[in-house]
Design a protein around this motif. Structure first.
Motif, PDB file in Angstrom:
ATOM      1  N   ALA A   1      -5.396   3.798   2.924  1.00 31.79           N
ATOM      2  CA  ALA A   1      -6.199   2.933   2.052  1.00 31.79           C
ATOM      3  C   ALA A   1      -5.378   2.454   0.862  1.00 31.79           C
ATOM      4  N   LEU A   2      -4.589   3.362   0.285  1.00 30.10           N
ATOM      5  CA  LEU A   2      -3.738   2.991  -0.850  1.00 30.10           C
ATOM      6  C   LEU A   2      -2.672   1.991  -0.420  1.00 30.10           C
ATOM      7  N   GLY A   3      -2.013   2.250   0.709  1.00 29.75           N
ATOM      8  CA  GLY A   3      -0.967   1.348   1.169  1.00 29.75           C
ATOM      9  C   GLY A   3      -1.490  -0.035   1.502  1.00 29.75           C
ATOM     10  N   LEU A   4      -2.642  -0.108   2.152  1.00 31.84           N
ATOM     11  CA  LEU A   4      -3.225  -1.405   2.496  1.00 31.84           C
ATOM     12  C   LEU A   4      -3.690  -2.154   1.247  1.00 31.84           C
ATOM     13  N   SER A   5      -4.160  -1.428   0.247  1.00 35.94           N
ATOM     14  CA  SER A   5      -4.546  -2.067  -1.018  1.00 35.94           C
ATOM     15  C   SER A   5      -3.323  -2.647  -1.720  1.00 35.94           C
ATOM     16  N   LEU A   6      -2.212  -1.895  -1.708  1.00 32.87           N
ATOM     17  CA  LEU A   6      -0.968  -2.423  -2.272  1.00 32.87           C
ATOM     18  C   LEU A   6      -0.509  -3.660  -1.506  1.00 32.87           C
TER      19      LEU A   6
END
Length: 407
Positions: free
Chosen positions: A88-93
């Protein structure tokens, strides 16, 4: 099998099928639809955008041993939950990327999530809940995960047309956070070891000395790394191989599609075999079929029947080997060791995945089809030799064990 165990197995498959489909579909498979769109919008070359996959696989490879220790200490459910948050963090970045630096950083984070959440941790979750009976459940799970691109490419295309790529990535992040995370935390059945004494989890199917165990691991690592190098290197170049062999673009596409169907068919056959399947024998069969396909292409003149014959051998062999690669650690090591050994194996495999497409593309572009297929055939023969050595090692260990009647 009692109804309660069937329900547990079905629950495990459903939960992991959903989360693995989303995991692969929103990360590794995603650039097949979104890569060129993102590249054009950010002013990057296409190869720079697709280098995100290389970053992902390299990071996942480096973190493989760490993942193995985490699986041994914390269990698969917690590791998979951490993966959901990391994805989720990587896709948000990725949704907020405005240039190469943030784009690469996002794929590094996604690579961490890949190490914690794709393939080996999911198979470990199965073995924790099924023990030595997990082979059939893993084969069933792989049937679903093999469809990730077929499921997610249309979804991603629709989302991009409707909302644009940035919001599409945020929706993917939301799927990880609000669907996958709760499923990993609360929907997976409890591990077997938490319900019973857990002694069976420490029993390996083959009794090996310390030196033999080390040799068996190295043989598995060598054979599986070589085959994943072949399949990840050849598969992206299949259409070009067919084109250089005289196939029309439409026929080349049909052959490429048939390769996916054959791979799924091989997984289905392994699922039907269930407990009766032997991963070591399956590995030898799969590699032998791939090698036969390469040799057929090398010794015969290009023709439509030849290309059909090649894709039958290669497609089915690669599908068989995909399942065998996941199950080989369970054929020699105890269920409790499965996660650690599988994660250790992911280090060389993911490194091979990262570099193979570049190597085979370079050979194909600079030297042509025959040298590329010759290289694949030599590697397949080497991998088959390693598997035969593994079979000999296992048979030697089994023959030295006293039978129940004489013990």
């Amino acid at each position: 099998m009692p109804i309660s165990f069937r329900f547990r197995s079905a629950q495990t498959v459903i939960v992991l099928a959903v989360t693995q489909l989303i995991g692969w579909g929103t990360t590794f498979d995603m650039l097949g639809v979104m890569g060129r769109i993102v590249a054009a919008d950010l002013g990057m070359a296409n190869e720079v955008a697709f280098a995100g996959l290389t970053i992902m696989m390299m990071v996942s490879a480096i973190l493989g041993p760490v993942t193995g220790r985490c699986l041994a200490h914390y269990g698969a459910a917690r590791v998979l939950s951490a993966a959901s948050v990391t994805f989720a963090l990587g896709l948000s970045l990725l949704a907020g990327a405005n240039g190469v630096i943030l784009y690469a950083a996002a794929w590094m984070v996604i690579g961490v999530g890949g190490a914690l959440g794709l393939s080996a941790p999911a198979y470990t979750a199965v073995v924790e809940r099924e023990g030595m009976n997990g082979k059939r459940v893993i084969a069933v799970l792989m049937l679903f995960t093999g469809l990730s691109s077929a499921v997610f490419w249309p979804i991603l295309s629709l989302l991009n047309d409707t909302f644009g790529w940035r919001l599409t990535f945020l929706i993917c992040a939301a799927l990880q956070l609000f669907l996958c995370l709760p499923l990993h935390l609360s929907a997976l059945p409890s591990p077997i070891a938490a319900q019973v004494g857990g002694g069976a989890a420490d029993i390996a199917p083959v009794t090996l000395s310390k030196a033999a165990r080390r040799r068996a691991f190295l043989l598995i690592a060598a054979s599986t790394t070589i085959t994943t190098f072949i399949t990840f290197g050849i598969s992206p170049s299949l259409l070009e191989i067919f084109r250089q062999s005289g196939a029309s673009p439409a026929f080349a596409l049909q052959l490429g599609s048939a390769r996916g169907i054959l791979g799924i068919s091989a997984r289905f056959l392994d699922m039907l075999l269930g407990r009766r399947g032997n991963p070591v024998l399956s590995a030898a069969t799969g590699i032998g079929l791939m090698l036969t396909g390469f040799l057929v292409m090398l010794v015969a003149s290009p023709s439509t029947p030849l290309l059909v014959t090649f894709i039958l051998f290669y497609g089915f062999g690669a599908g068989v080997m995909t399942v065998a690669r996941a199950l080989l650690p369970l054929a020699l090591f105890s269920p409790r060791e499965f996660g650690l050994q599988s994660a250790r194996l992911s280090l060389p495999q993911n490194l091979a995945n990262a570099v193979a497409p570049v190597v085979f593309t370079a050979i194909l572009d600079r030297a042509g089809t025959s040298p590329a297929l010759f290289a694949a055939a030599v590697l397949a023969a080497l991998s088959l030799a390693f598997v035969i050595m593994l079979m000999t090692l296992v048979r030697g260990a089994q023959s030295s064990q006293p039978s129940p009647a004489t013990s």
